[in-house]
Design a protein around this motif. Structure first.
Motif, PDB file in Angstrom:
ATOM      1  N   VAL A  22       0.857  -1.189   0.000  1.00 35.63           N
ATOM      2  CA  VAL A  22       0.000   0.000   0.000  1.00 35.63           C
ATOM      3  C   VAL A  22       0.890   1.235   0.000  1.00 35.63           C
ATOM      4  O   VAL A  22       1.859   1.318   0.772  1.00 35.63           O
ATOM      5  N   VAL A  81      -3.026   2.981  -5.559  1.00 38.43           N
ATOM      6  CA  VAL A  81      -2.838   2.984  -4.116  1.00 38.43           C
ATOM      7  C   VAL A  81      -2.248   1.669  -3.625  1.00 38.43           C
ATOM      8  O   VAL A  81      -1.493   1.647  -2.655  1.00 38.43           O
ATOM      9  N   CYS A  82      -2.579   0.568  -4.302  1.00 44.14           N
ATOM     10  CA  CYS A  82      -2.221  -0.748  -3.800  1.00 44.14           C
ATOM     11  C   CYS A  82      -1.856  -1.684  -4.947  1.00 44.14           C
ATOM     12  O   CYS A  82      -2.426  -1.586  -6.045  1.00 44.14           O
ATOM     13  N   ARG A 157      -6.811   1.468  -7.658  1.00 42.77           N
ATOM     14  CA  ARG A 157      -6.814   2.836  -7.124  1.00 42.77           C
ATOM     15  C   ARG A 157      -7.226   2.859  -5.662  1.00 42.77           C
ATOM     16  O   ARG A 157      -7.247   3.932  -5.035  1.00 42.77           O
ATOM     17  N   SER A 158      -7.583   1.702  -5.126  1.00 45.37           N
ATOM     18  CA  SER A 158      -7.893   1.544  -3.714  1.00 45.37           C
ATOM     19  C   SER A 158      -7.401   0.172  -3.285  1.00 45.37           C
ATOM     20  O   SER A 158      -7.147  -0.704  -4.130  1.00 45.37           O
ATOM     21  N   VAL A 159      -7.272  -0.031  -1.983  1.00 42.98           N
ATOM     22  CA  VAL A 159      -6.880  -1.354  -1.488  1.00 42.98           C
ATOM     23  C   VAL A 159      -7.932  -2.395  -1.844  1.00 42.98           C
ATOM     24  O   VAL A 159      -7.586  -3.473  -2.348  1.00 42.98           O
ATOM     25  N   GLU A 204     -16.814   0.318  -8.542  1.00 46.51           N
ATOM     26  CA  GLU A 204     -16.117   0.383  -7.253  1.00 46.51           C
ATOM     27  C   GLU A 204     -16.982  -0.149  -6.113  1.00 46.51           C
ATOM     28  O   GLU A 204     -16.472  -0.802  -5.186  1.00 46.51           O
ATOM     29  N   GLU A 208     -15.897  -3.058  -3.529  1.00 41.74           N
ATOM     30  CA  GLU A 208     -15.926  -2.782  -2.097  1.00 41.74           C
ATOM     31  C   GLU A 208     -16.766  -3.817  -1.348  1.00 41.74           C
ATOM     32  O   GLU A 208     -16.393  -4.268  -0.258  1.00 41.74           O
ATOM     33  N   TRP A 211     -14.771  -6.968  -1.071  1.00 40.39           N
ATOM     34  CA  TRP A 211     -13.715  -6.732  -0.080  1.00 40.39           C
ATOM     35  C   TRP A 211     -14.247  -6.874   1.337  1.00 40.39           C
ATOM     36  O   TRP A 211     -13.636  -7.539   2.183  1.00 40.39           O
TER      37      TRP A 211
END
Length: 224
Positions: A22, A81-82, A157-159, A204, A208, A211
């Motif tokens: 990250v 990001v990750c 762009r996100s974890v 997204e 999410e 996740w």
């Protein structure tokens, strides 16, 4: 820490190998698990802050030999990001067949009917900045790539996006392996349908949601 736990819940454990990184919010480098720990074993004391020149700034022990995967992927694309690297079994097995990844399922549609990039420079460790740069160029703006004879790399762009991209690629490979073992593949989404499905199935919000499910399933997760 959560990225490692979610990957473990998604079936990406390989004893002490595989890792997620990250981007440090202060721009100092990446946060990554220290060598020698399994994904499900990671806690805050088992993390390292590694600079973009591969120097350990916080945490103990040497940096991962393959930290250059993450350093170069995140250097190449500042919006990311990750990044994730694992040795997911179905991805390794599927890559050995050297056939296109088809949009047989929602998971396969993640790649929009465009197949999946493959890093062919080496099947050994990505242990130098130069190999990391080549891998980053192979990944380009795809959600994930196969590393034949090795594993996979994913980014986001996100974890949650990066972790889910890795999990979905592994699932797409597993589904196609099962279909090919059963017989000749006769139907899959064409390019247009696959691209439409990618937009509909994998915004997204859905990444999410997947996740959050993985975190609920992760080792040591508290019951909701």
């Amino acid at each position: 820490m959560q990225a490692s736990h979610a990957l473990a819940a998604g079936g990406h454990q390989d004893m002490v190998w595989g890792h997620a990184a990250v981007r440090d919010p202060q721009g100092r480098g990446i946060w990554i698990k220290a060598p020698g720990w399994g994904l499900e074993e990671v806690d805050r004391t088992r993390l390292q802050l590694v600079s973009f020149d591969a120097t350990v700034l916080a945490g103990t022990g040497p940096p991962h030999k393959e930290c250059h995967i993450h350093l170069e992927v995140l250097l190449a694309r500042p919006e990311l990001v990750c990044s994730v690297h694992t040795h997911a079994r179905s991805a390794v097995a599927f890559a050995a067949l050297d056939v296109p990844l088809l949009a047989l399922s929602h998971e396969g549609a993640l790649f929009g009917g465009d197949d999946v990039p493959r890093f062919r420079e080496t099947g050994a460790l990505v242990s130098t900045p130069e190999l990391g740069e080549t891998l980053a160029a192979t990944l380009a703006d795809a959600p994930a790539a196969l590393m034949p004879k090795h594993g996979l790399v994913a980014a986001g762009r996100s974890v949650p996006a990066a972790v889910m991209h890795a999990v979905l690629l592994e699932r797409a490979c597993q589904i196609q392996l099962a279909a090919m073992a059963a017989g000749h593949i006769r139907t899959c989404s064409d390019m247009n349908e696959a691209r439409a499905k990618r937009a509909e199935c994998w915004p997204e919000s859905q990444l999410e949601a997947g996740w959050r499910y993985l975190l609920r399933r992760a080792p040591g997760a508290m019951p909701s």
